[in-house]
Scaffold this motif. Structure first.
Motif, mmCIF file in Angstrom:
data_model
loop_
_atom_site.group_PDB
_atom_site.id
_atom_site.type_symbol
_atom_site.label_atom_id
_atom_site.label_comp_id
_atom_site.label_asym_id
_atom_site.label_seq_id
_atom_site.Cartn_x
_atom_site.Cartn_y
_atom_site.Cartn_z
ATOM 1 N N VAL A 66 11.315 -1.222 -29.691
ATOM 2 C CA VAL A 66 12.154 -1.139 -28.496
ATOM 3 C C VAL A 66 13.432 -0.389 -28.867
ATOM 4 N N LEU A 67 13.607 0.779 -28.259
ATOM 5 C CA LEU A 67 14.791 1.593 -28.540
ATOM 6 C C LEU A 67 15.884 1.252 -27.533
ATOM 7 N N GLY A 68 16.924 0.642 -28.020
ATOM 8 C CA GLY A 68 18.041 0.289 -27.144
ATOM 9 C C GLY A 68 17.918 -1.132 -26.633
ATOM 10 N N ALA A 69 19.022 -1.872 -26.677
ATOM 11 C CA ALA A 69 19.046 -3.240 -26.145
ATOM 12 C C ALA A 69 20.124 -3.330 -25.075
ATOM 13 N N GLY A 70 20.249 -2.241 -24.283
ATOM 14 C CA GLY A 70 21.253 -2.182 -23.223
ATOM 15 C C GLY A 70 20.653 -2.495 -21.867
ATOM 16 N N GLY A 71 21.028 -1.690 -20.876
ATOM 17 C CA GLY A 71 20.634 -1.975 -19.502
ATOM 18 C C GLY A 71 19.134 -2.037 -19.319
ATOM 19 N N VAL A 72 18.414 -1.081 -19.882
ATOM 20 C CA VAL A 72 16.959 -1.060 -19.735
ATOM 21 C C VAL A 72 16.312 -1.920 -20.822
ATOM 22 N N GLY A 73 16.771 -1.717 -22.061
ATOM 23 C CA GLY A 73 16.137 -2.396 -23.196
ATOM 24 C C GLY A 73 16.163 -3.907 -23.082
ATOM 25 N N SER A 74 17.271 -4.450 -22.565
ATOM 26 C CA SER A 74 17.326 -5.912 -22.548
ATOM 27 C C SER A 74 16.317 -6.492 -21.562
ATOM 28 N N SER A 75 16.056 -5.792 -20.443
ATOM 29 C CA SER A 75 15.033 -6.334 -19.535
ATOM 30 C C SER A 75 13.629 -6.046 -20.063
ATOM 31 N N VAL A 76 13.455 -4.916 -20.776
ATOM 32 C CA VAL A 76 12.153 -4.629 -21.389
ATOM 33 C C VAL A 76 11.810 -5.719 -22.419
ATOM 34 N N VAL A 77 12.788 -6.089 -23.239
ATOM 35 C CA VAL A 77 12.560 -7.121 -24.262
ATOM 36 C C VAL A 77 12.087 -8.416 -23.594
ATOM 37 N N GLN A 78 12.735 -8.791 -22.494
ATOM 38 C CA GLN A 78 12.352 -10.043 -21.837
ATOM 39 C C GLN A 78 10.952 -9.949 -21.235
ATOM 40 N N CYS A 79 10.643 -8.808 -20.616
ATOM 41 C CA CYS A 79 9.294 -8.646 -20.044
ATOM 42 C C CYS A 79 8.219 -8.659 -21.138
ATOM 43 N N LEU A 80 8.477 -7.946 -22.240
ATOM 44 C CA LEU A 80 7.478 -7.885 -23.315
ATOM 45 C C LEU A 80 7.265 -9.261 -23.935
ATOM 46 N N ALA A 81 8.348 -10.020 -24.062
ATOM 47 C CA ALA A 81 8.215 -11.378 -24.608
ATOM 48 C C ALA A 81 7.355 -12.227 -23.676
ATOM 49 N N GLY A 82 7.566 -12.085 -22.361
ATOM 50 C CA GLY A 82 6.759 -12.841 -21.408
ATOM 51 C C GLY A 82 5.295 -12.438 -21.441
ATOM 52 N N LEU A 83 5.041 -11.152 -21.694
ATOM 53 C CA LEU A 83 3.665 -10.676 -21.795
ATOM 54 C C LEU A 83 3.004 -11.128 -23.086
ATOM 55 N N GLY A 84 3.820 -11.582 -24.034
ATOM 56 C CA GLY A 84 3.274 -12.146 -25.260
ATOM 57 C C GLY A 84 2.992 -11.156 -26.365
ATOM 58 N N VAL A 85 3.748 -10.048 -26.430
ATOM 59 C CA VAL A 85 3.522 -9.120 -27.552
ATOM 60 C C VAL A 85 3.757 -9.866 -28.874
#
Ligand SMILES: [Zn+2]
Length: 366
Positions: free
Chosen positions: A130-149
């Motif tokens: 995951v490149l970036g933990a800002g506006g987009v990255g922080s919601s991507v991280v949460q979605c990916l965690a929910g998907l169970g990566v």
């Protein structure tokens, strides 16, 4: 193989059957002698093999051969109505509870030879950068965690600042001044201790800074906005490594996402839509050049950041699970805030002499 009928409802109509699983697509099946209805009724009593179904139908006085039943099952499977009963869950009650919605989602895509459990296992076995933990990255991280990566490497160099709070919901007031990736990794561990997470605090100032990060991952998501052409560094790194990438961004009143499937789709350098035409200067050409000098970061508000992050994560799920092909490979999917968030697909062709795509071809050949 035992099969089970997915949840559906049917009723006779004339010489046929109307069958509904997805409310928006009613199926009409020819059934002049009632054999399909009889097969569906037997299937609805529970998991069975073709031989068991054949015997049960014969016992009911329905004259069908084993070959007829096998053909009927093939037909129902091709309509997406059958799956394997032993693969509806992963078999561990705690894991199944956590994955409940993911397993239920994948039921729509499961077949006899492609189970919901297998989709979930593929996602769990995957490693994502995951490149970036800002506006987009922080919601991507949460979605990916929910998907169970299974594993995430999260790269950023910023600390949490008060101005992040309008749209970066990973962070809390007490995190101000803390490294974003440290907090993002902590959030993931607290959310699901089973996810392997690695925070990397690093400035990315060229493609070389990405080379070690894209090794041994199955997918790259997000992007870098430090410089105008920073997205081309990611493009080059993923092409060299042969790893797909899903990225996106926002420009004032529209946001967009895209994906690059190395060796299969055009890459971001192939997309010349934002490059000035080298011919006679026109006002459109000058405007295009001026646009490239603008900085667009930080215009995201919470709902838009979440939407962009979720669209990127959903495209990521296509790559990780294979439940359907990537939809944004070789295209900019542009979502216009001024038209009520209607997405428009803008595919671009592969450049015949694209030097970046040549890297992927060279890697595939070597
Ligand atoms: Zn290319």
């Amino acid at each position: 193989m035992r099969v089970v009928l997915k949840e559906c409802a049917w009723a006779p109509l004339g010489d046929g059957l109307v069958l509904v699983r997805d409310p928006r697509e009613a199926l009409t099946l020819a059934d002049p002698d009632g054999q399909v209805a009889a097969l569906l009724e037997e299937l609805s009593t529970g998991p069975a093999t073709a031989a068991e179904l054949s015997a049960a139908l014969s016992a009911r006085g329905v004259a069908v051969s084993a070959a007829d039943v096998a053909a009927g099952l093939d037909g129902l499977d091709s309509l997406g109505l059958l799956e394997r009963p032993d693969e509806q869950t992963l078999g561990d009650p705690d894991v199944d509870a956590r994955q409940f919605s993911n397993l239920t989602f994948f039921a729509s895509y499961a077949r006899r030879d492609q189970s919901r459990a297998e989709f979930v296992r593929r996602v769990r076995a995957s490693r994502v950068l995951v490149l970036g933990a800002g506006g987009v990255g922080s919601s991507v991280v949460q979605c990916l965690a929910g998907l169970g990566v299974g594993a995430m490497t999260i790269v950023d160099r910023d600390d949490v600042e008060p101005r992040n709070f309008a749209r970066q919901f990973l962070y809390r007031h007490r995190d101000v001044g803390r490294s974003k990736v440290a907090r993002a990794a902590e959030w993931v561990r607290e959310y699901d201790p089973g996810i392997e997470v690695r925070p990397v605090e690093r400035w990315i100032i060229g493609p070389g800074d990405l080379a070690d990060l894209v090794e041994d991952v199955d997918l790259v998501v997000g992007g870098i906005d430090s410089e105008q052409d920073a997205h081309l560094w990611v493009n080059e790194a993923v092409l060299r490594a042969g790893v797909p990438w899903v990225g996106g961004g926002m420009q004032r009143t529209q946001f967009m996402y895209f994906s690059v499937d190395p060796g299969r789709s055009p890459c971001l350098l192939c997309d010349e839509s934002d490059r000035p035409d080298p011919g006679e200067p026109t006002s459109a050409g000058v405007a295009q050049r001026l646009s490239r000098s603008l900085r667009f970061n930080n215009a995201l508000i919470g709902p838009i950041a979440m939407q962009l992050g979720s669209l990127i994560a959903y495209e990521a799920l296509r790559y990780l699970s294979g439940f359907e092909p990537p939809r944004a490979a070789g295209a900019q999917v542009v979502v216009d805030l001024r038209t009520g968030l209607v997405p428009v697909w803008q595919p671009f062709p592969r450049l015949a002499d694209c030097p970046a795509c040549a890297l992927a071809v060279a890697e595939v050949r070597s």
